[in-house]
Design a protein around this motif. Structure first.
Motif, PDB file in Angstrom:
ATOM      1  N   VAL A   1       1.441  14.352  -3.133  1.00 40.80           N
ATOM      2  CA  VAL A   1       0.798  13.778  -4.305  1.00 40.80           C
ATOM      3  C   VAL A   1       1.561  12.517  -4.693  1.00 40.80           C
ATOM      4  O   VAL A   1       2.796  12.526  -4.761  1.00 40.80           O
ATOM      5  CB  VAL A   1       0.814  14.790  -5.479  1.00 40.80           C
ATOM      6  CG1 VAL A   1       0.178  14.202  -6.720  1.00 40.80           C
ATOM      7  CG2 VAL A   1       0.123  16.080  -5.080  1.00 40.80           C
ATOM      8  N   ALA A   2       0.826  11.451  -4.956  1.00 36.30           N
ATOM      9  CA  ALA A   2       1.471  10.222  -5.411  1.00 36.30           C
ATOM     10  C   ALA A   2       2.170  10.492  -6.737  1.00 36.30           C
ATOM     11  O   ALA A   2       1.658  11.239  -7.586  1.00 36.30           O
ATOM     12  CB  ALA A   2       0.438   9.115  -5.577  1.00 36.30           C
ATOM     13  N   VAL A   3       3.335   9.906  -6.924  1.00 40.16           N
ATOM     14  CA  VAL A   3       4.104  10.126  -8.150  1.00 40.16           C
ATOM     15  C   VAL A   3       3.279   9.725  -9.373  1.00 40.16           C
ATOM     16  O   VAL A   3       3.338  10.386 -10.411  1.00 40.16           O
ATOM     17  CB  VAL A   3       5.446   9.348  -8.089  1.00 40.16           C
ATOM     18  CG1 VAL A   3       6.154   9.386  -9.426  1.00 40.16           C
ATOM     19  CG2 VAL A   3       6.333   9.935  -7.004  1.00 40.16           C
TER      20      VAL A   3
ATOM     21  N   THR B   1       0.810  -1.213   0.000  1.00 38.57           N
ATOM     22  CA  THR B   1       0.000   0.000   0.000  1.00 38.57           C
ATOM     23  C   THR B   1       0.847   1.268   0.000  1.00 38.57           C
ATOM     24  O   THR B   1       0.306   2.368  -0.122  1.00 38.57           O
ATOM     25  CB  THR B   1      -0.932   0.036   1.233  1.00 38.57           C
ATOM     26  OG1 THR B   1      -0.133   0.104   2.418  1.00 38.57           O
ATOM     27  CG2 THR B   1      -1.828  -1.183   1.278  1.00 38.57           C
ATOM     28  N   VAL B   2       2.145   1.123   0.114  1.00 40.52           N
ATOM     29  CA  VAL B   2       3.045   2.277   0.160  1.00 40.52           C
ATOM     30  C   VAL B   2       3.390   2.699  -1.264  1.00 40.52           C
ATOM     31  O   VAL B   2       3.799   1.876  -2.079  1.00 40.52           O
ATOM     32  CB  VAL B   2       4.330   1.943   0.947  1.00 40.52           C
ATOM     33  CG1 VAL B   2       5.279   3.120   0.942  1.00 40.52           C
ATOM     34  CG2 VAL B   2       3.992   1.531   2.365  1.00 40.52           C
ATOM     35  N   VAL B   3       3.197   3.987  -1.555  1.00 44.46           N
ATOM     36  CA  VAL B   3       3.517   4.508  -2.887  1.00 44.46           C
ATOM     37  C   VAL B   3       4.437   5.713  -2.740  1.00 44.46           C
ATOM     38  O   VAL B   3       4.343   6.466  -1.762  1.00 44.46           O
ATOM     39  CB  VAL B   3       2.249   4.920  -3.667  1.00 44.46           C
ATOM     40  CG1 VAL B   3       1.373   3.727  -3.955  1.00 44.46           C
ATOM     41  CG2 VAL B   3       1.463   5.974  -2.934  1.00 44.46           C
ATOM     42  N   PRO B   4       5.329   5.913  -3.689  1.00 46.48           N
ATOM     43  CA  PRO B   4       6.190   7.096  -3.621  1.00 46.48           C
ATOM     44  C   PRO B   4       5.351   8.362  -3.810  1.00 46.48           C
ATOM     45  O   PRO B   4       4.424   8.393  -4.607  1.00 46.48           O
ATOM     46  CB  PRO B   4       7.191   6.916  -4.765  1.00 46.48           C
ATOM     47  CG  PRO B   4       6.682   5.812  -5.602  1.00 46.48           C
ATOM     48  CD  PRO B   4       5.647   5.075  -4.836  1.00 46.48           C
TER      49      PRO B   4
END
Length: 72
Positions: free
Chosen positions: A56-58, A41-44
């Motif tokens: 903001v998610a990449v 569930t972790v996003v850059p």
């Protein structure tokens, strides 16, 4: 670092109770809660210096950038 700087830092850490002897198990932290994290569930993300809370998610950067260009 020079010895005087090291000793000054050591005295400060001792005075505020932050100096820890890793050989003394009595000083080990006592954790009361376990937090689990699903790494899927972790996003850059990216956030700006002006509004760091607006991360903001990449993967959404292009859409967000285009939206910001049209905003007043």
């Amino acid at each position: 670092r020079d010895k005087e700087n090291v000793m000054c830092t050591r005295k400060y850490l001792e005075a505020v109770g932050m100096l820890r002897d890793f050989k003394n198990s009595a000083q080990d932290p006592d954790f009361t809660q376990v937090v689990e994290l699903d790494l899927h569930t972790v996003v850059p993300c990216c956030s700006g210096p002006k509004r760091p809370q607006d991360k903001v998610a990449v993967s959404d950067m292009k859409k967000d950038f285009e939206t910001c260009l049209g905003a007043k």
